[in-house]
Scaffold this motif. Sequence first.
Motif, PDB file in Angstrom:
ATOM      1  N   GLU A  38       0.842  -1.199   0.000  1.00  0.00           N
ATOM      2  CA  GLU A  38       0.000   0.000   0.000  1.00  0.00           C
ATOM      3  C   GLU A  38       0.879   1.251   0.000  1.00  0.00           C
ATOM      4  OE1 GLU A  38      -2.614   2.007   3.443  1.00  0.00           O
ATOM      5  OE2 GLU A  38      -3.293  -0.013   2.882  1.00  0.00           O
ATOM      6  N   LYS A  39       1.931   1.244   0.826  1.00  0.00           N
ATOM      7  CA  LYS A  39       2.840   2.392   0.886  1.00  0.00           C
ATOM      8  C   LYS A  39       3.596   2.561  -0.429  1.00  0.00           C
ATOM      9  CE  LYS A  39       3.612   4.937   3.496  1.00  0.00           C
ATOM     10  NZ  LYS A  39       3.018   6.280   3.651  1.00  0.00           N
ATOM     11  N   VAL A  40       4.026   1.474  -1.044  1.00  0.00           N
ATOM     12  CA  VAL A  40       4.711   1.575  -2.338  1.00  0.00           C
ATOM     13  C   VAL A  40       3.767   2.203  -3.366  1.00  0.00           C
ATOM     14  CG1 VAL A  40       5.754   0.276  -4.255  1.00  0.00           C
ATOM     15  CG2 VAL A  40       6.327  -0.325  -1.892  1.00  0.00           C
ATOM     16  N   GLY A  41       2.522   1.746  -3.403  1.00  0.00           N
ATOM     17  CA  GLY A  41       1.544   2.307  -4.330  1.00  0.00           C
ATOM     18  C   GLY A  41       1.281   3.773  -4.064  1.00  0.00           C
ATOM     19  N   GLU A  42       1.149   4.130  -2.796  1.00  0.00           N
ATOM     20  CA  GLU A  42       0.924   5.531  -2.417  1.00  0.00           C
ATOM     21  C   GLU A  42       2.083   6.402  -2.867  1.00  0.00           C
ATOM     22  OE1 GLU A  42       1.262   7.701   1.833  1.00  0.00           O
ATOM     23  OE2 GLU A  42      -0.203   6.072   1.756  1.00  0.00           O
ATOM     24  N   GLU A  43       3.305   5.927  -2.624  1.00  0.00           N
ATOM     25  CA  GLU A  43       4.482   6.710  -3.013  1.00  0.00           C
ATOM     26  C   GLU A  43       4.623   6.791  -4.530  1.00  0.00           C
ATOM     27  OE1 GLU A  43       5.749   8.563  -0.927  1.00  0.00           O
ATOM     28  OE2 GLU A  43       5.189   7.592   0.955  1.00  0.00           O
ATOM     29  N   ALA A  44       4.239   5.737  -5.239  1.00  0.00           N
ATOM     30  CA  ALA A  44       4.283   5.779  -6.706  1.00  0.00           C
ATOM     31  C   ALA A  44       3.328   6.845  -7.227  1.00  0.00           C
ATOM     32  CB  ALA A  44       3.938   4.410  -7.287  1.00  0.00           C
ATOM     33  N   THR A  45       2.134   6.898  -6.657  1.00  0.00           N
ATOM     34  CA  THR A  45       1.160   7.912  -7.067  1.00  0.00           C
ATOM     35  C   THR A  45       1.669   9.309  -6.768  1.00  0.00           C
ATOM     36  OG1 THR A  45      -0.674   6.374  -6.742  1.00  0.00           O
ATOM     37  CG2 THR A  45      -1.209   8.722  -6.713  1.00  0.00           C
ATOM     38  N   GLU A  46       2.233   9.503  -5.578  1.00  0.00           N
ATOM     39  CA  GLU A  46       2.762  10.815  -5.212  1.00  0.00           C
ATOM     40  C   GLU A  46       3.923  11.219  -6.118  1.00  0.00           C
ATOM     41  OE1 GLU A  46       3.536  10.697  -1.013  1.00  0.00           O
ATOM     42  OE2 GLU A  46       1.402  10.522  -0.532  1.00  0.00           O
TER      43      GLU A  46
END
Length: 113
Positions: A38-46
């Motif tokens: 979830e954090k990897v996905g969040e950081e990718a979006t950011e």
Amino acid sequence: MSDTLERLAAVLAERRDADPQSSYVAQLHHRGLNKILEKVGEEATETLLAAKDVKADDEQSRQALVGEVADLWFHSLVMLSHLEVDHRAVLDELARRFGVSGLDEKAARQPSP
């Protein structure tokens, strides 16, 4: 650069089994793979959003992108650590791709009909 990765990998490995109250990395490991992903996905979006905002002559927007990429790389390294995949395997894969056309490399990954 690889010295930074080596140092970071050592810290991540050390904190993998640490008390979740003692570090953010230990908390992520304790919460499990889904939270890390979830954090990897969040950081990718950011990272994508920051890249869209970069202006050629705006150092602040460029620095914001650098910060987001650092967060993405960090959380990707946490993911690799959680899965017990050595980050050097990724570096080796990147090195293997030197001298290979990106188009040829991509075609080699396509499943044959």
